[in-house]
Design a protein around this motif. Structure first.
Motif, PDB file in Angstrom:
ATOM      1  N   ARG A 145      13.228  43.640   9.798  1.00  0.00           N
ATOM      2  CA  ARG A 145      12.421  44.225   8.725  1.00  0.00           C
ATOM      3  C   ARG A 145      12.855  45.676   8.484  1.00  0.00           C
ATOM      4  O   ARG A 145      13.474  46.298   9.339  1.00  0.00           O
ATOM      5  N   ALA A 146      12.495  46.219   7.348  1.00  0.00           N
ATOM      6  CA  ALA A 146      12.914  47.566   6.948  1.00  0.00           C
ATOM      7  C   ALA A 146      12.484  48.637   7.955  1.00  0.00           C
ATOM      8  O   ALA A 146      13.193  49.620   8.148  1.00  0.00           O
ATOM      9  N   ASP A 147      11.333  48.427   8.629  1.00  0.00           N
ATOM     10  CA  ASP A 147      10.861  49.430   9.588  1.00  0.00           C
ATOM     11  C   ASP A 147      11.618  49.382  10.918  1.00  0.00           C
ATOM     12  O   ASP A 147      11.464  50.264  11.755  1.00  0.00           O
ATOM     13  N   GLY A 148      12.420  48.338  11.144  1.00  0.00           N
ATOM     14  CA  GLY A 148      13.188  48.209  12.379  1.00  0.00           C
ATOM     15  C   GLY A 148      12.374  47.813  13.597  1.00  0.00           C
ATOM     16  O   GLY A 148      12.904  47.670  14.686  1.00  0.00           O
ATOM     17  N   ARG A 149      11.066  47.610  13.439  1.00  0.00           N
ATOM     18  CA  ARG A 149      10.191  47.277  14.574  1.00  0.00           C
ATOM     19  C   ARG A 149       9.800  45.804  14.622  1.00  0.00           C
ATOM     20  O   ARG A 149       9.172  45.362  15.568  1.00  0.00           O
ATOM     21  N   ALA A 150      10.164  45.037  13.596  1.00  0.00           N
ATOM     22  CA  ALA A 150       9.799  43.626  13.542  1.00  0.00           C
ATOM     23  C   ALA A 150      10.956  42.832  12.952  1.00  0.00           C
ATOM     24  O   ALA A 150      11.787  43.366  12.218  1.00  0.00           O
ATOM     25  N   ALA A 151      10.988  41.543  13.309  1.00  0.00           N
ATOM     26  CA  ALA A 151      12.019  40.640  12.788  1.00  0.00           C
ATOM     27  C   ALA A 151      11.394  39.276  12.529  1.00  0.00           C
ATOM     28  O   ALA A 151      10.502  38.835  13.257  1.00  0.00           O
ATOM     29  N   GLN A 152      11.866  38.622  11.483  1.00  0.00           N
ATOM     30  CA  GLN A 152      11.464  37.251  11.172  1.00  0.00           C
ATOM     31  C   GLN A 152      12.528  36.319  11.716  1.00  0.00           C
ATOM     32  O   GLN A 152      13.701  36.489  11.421  1.00  0.00           O
ATOM     33  N   ASN A 153      12.136  35.351  12.523  1.00  0.00           N
ATOM     34  CA  ASN A 153      13.041  34.393  13.152  1.00  0.00           C
ATOM     35  C   ASN A 153      12.828  33.028  12.494  1.00  0.00           C
ATOM     36  O   ASN A 153      11.706  32.524  12.459  1.00  0.00           O
ATOM     37  N   GLN A 154      13.882  32.453  11.947  1.00  0.00           N
ATOM     38  CA  GLN A 154      13.850  31.115  11.349  1.00  0.00           C
ATOM     39  C   GLN A 154      14.964  30.305  11.997  1.00  0.00           C
ATOM     40  O   GLN A 154      16.100  30.783  12.067  1.00  0.00           O
ATOM     41  N   ALA A 155      14.646  29.107  12.461  1.00  0.00           N
ATOM     42  CA  ALA A 155      15.665  28.291  13.115  1.00  0.00           C
ATOM     43  C   ALA A 155      15.464  26.826  12.766  1.00  0.00           C
ATOM     44  O   ALA A 155      14.344  26.375  12.522  1.00  0.00           O
ATOM     45  N   THR A 156      16.568  26.105  12.764  1.00  0.00           N
ATOM     46  CA  THR A 156      16.551  24.669  12.544  1.00  0.00           C
ATOM     47  C   THR A 156      17.232  23.991  13.716  1.00  0.00           C
ATOM     48  O   THR A 156      18.335  24.378  14.107  1.00  0.00           O
ATOM     49  N   VAL A 157      16.555  22.999  14.278  1.00  0.00           N
ATOM     50  CA  VAL A 157      17.128  22.160  15.330  1.00  0.00           C
ATOM     51  C   VAL A 157      17.609  20.888  14.650  1.00  0.00           C
ATOM     52  O   VAL A 157      16.872  20.270  13.876  1.00  0.00           O
ATOM     53  N   SER A 158      18.860  20.514  14.919  1.00  0.00           N
ATOM     54  CA  SER A 158      19.435  19.318  14.297  1.00  0.00           C
ATOM     55  C   SER A 158      19.993  18.383  15.358  1.00  0.00           C
ATOM     56  O   SER A 158      20.497  18.832  16.384  1.00  0.00           O
ATOM     57  N   ALA A 159      19.894  17.094  15.078  1.00  0.00           N
ATOM     58  CA  ALA A 159      20.518  16.063  15.915  1.00  0.00           C
ATOM     59  C   ALA A 159      21.484  15.306  15.019  1.00  0.00           C
ATOM     60  O   ALA A 159      21.088  14.816  13.956  1.00  0.00           O
ATOM     61  N   LEU A 160      22.722  15.242  15.427  1.00  0.00           N
ATOM     62  CA  LEU A 160      23.762  14.611  14.611  1.00  0.00           C
ATOM     63  C   LEU A 160      23.765  15.191  13.197  1.00  0.00           C
ATOM     64  O   LEU A 160      23.859  14.478  12.210  1.00  0.00           O
ATOM     65  N   SER A 161      23.576  16.494  13.097  1.00  0.00           N
ATOM     66  CA  SER A 161      23.570  17.256  11.834  1.00  0.00           C
ATOM     67  C   SER A 161      22.370  16.976  10.938  1.00  0.00           C
ATOM     68  O   SER A 161      22.346  17.401   9.785  1.00  0.00           O
ATOM     69  N   VAL A 162      21.357  16.279  11.448  1.00  0.00           N
ATOM     70  CA  VAL A 162      20.149  16.002  10.675  1.00  0.00           C
ATOM     71  C   VAL A 162      19.015  16.856  11.239  1.00  0.00           C
ATOM     72  O   VAL A 162      18.740  16.807  12.442  1.00  0.00           O
TER      73      VAL A 162
END
Length: 175
Positions: A145-162
């Motif tokens: 984030r712009a303030d440098g004190r927080a972050a947004q974490n987004q992740a995808t778990v895939s099996a066989l690319s799905v």
């Protein structure tokens, strides 16, 4: 042998047919040039995260993460994390990252089945690693984030690319 092939085909077909059912697919966010994400600086000291893991099969799991990060010697950063799920589950994990250049890192994670690869592009930290060999992978992006004190974490778990699960978390620096 035919039975094994038939089972694999059924599993693959099930995954493909259910691919559209996964909610929470991360939206595409272009990295901003500033602030630059330095994982060693952001995760140094105490961090706290709260988020959800939305699984295709199963339920949504809410969790908190307490992290403690520090340099180990001159070149390795260690991030120890304690994950607590609302349903009572717990997990301990440890990242070890080594800086290859100003934008590239490699390392390990206790519950990964291989090396962790990370790249920084502006305010985005992108990590890729296998959770289970050979076909379950994690593709994770954190946006500072712009303030440098927080972050947004987004992740995808895939099996066989799905895609089979999506993680969304807000992480804040406590110190």
């Amino acid at each position: 042998m035919i039975a094994v092939i038939r089972r694999l085909a059924l599993c693959s077909a099930s995954l493909v047919l259910s691919a559209g059912c996964l909610d929470g697919t991360p939206e595409h966010l272009d990295p901003a040039p500033q602030p630059r994400f330095d994982p060693f600086a952001f995760f140094a000291g105490h961090t706290h995260g709260e988020g959800t893991l939305d699984q295709r099969v199963g339920k949504t799991r809410h969790f908190t993460v307490e992290g403690m990060g520090a340099m180990e010697g001159d070149s390795v950063f260690v991030l120890s994390q304690a994950v607590t799920y609302a349903d009572g589950g717990t997990e301990q994990r440890r990242f070890r990252l080594h800086r290859l250049s100003s934008t590239e890192y490699d390392g390990s994670l206790t519950n990964a089945a291989g090396a962790v690869h990370a790249e920084v592009e502006g305010n985005r930290l992108h990590l890729r690693y296998r959770i289970r060999s050979p076909a379950v992978t994690m593709d994770q992006s954190l946006w500072l984030r712009a303030d440098g004190r927080a972050a947004q974490n987004q992740a995808t778990v895939s099996a066989l690319s799905v895609p089979i699960a999506h993680l969304s978390e807000e992480i804040v620096r406590v110190q």
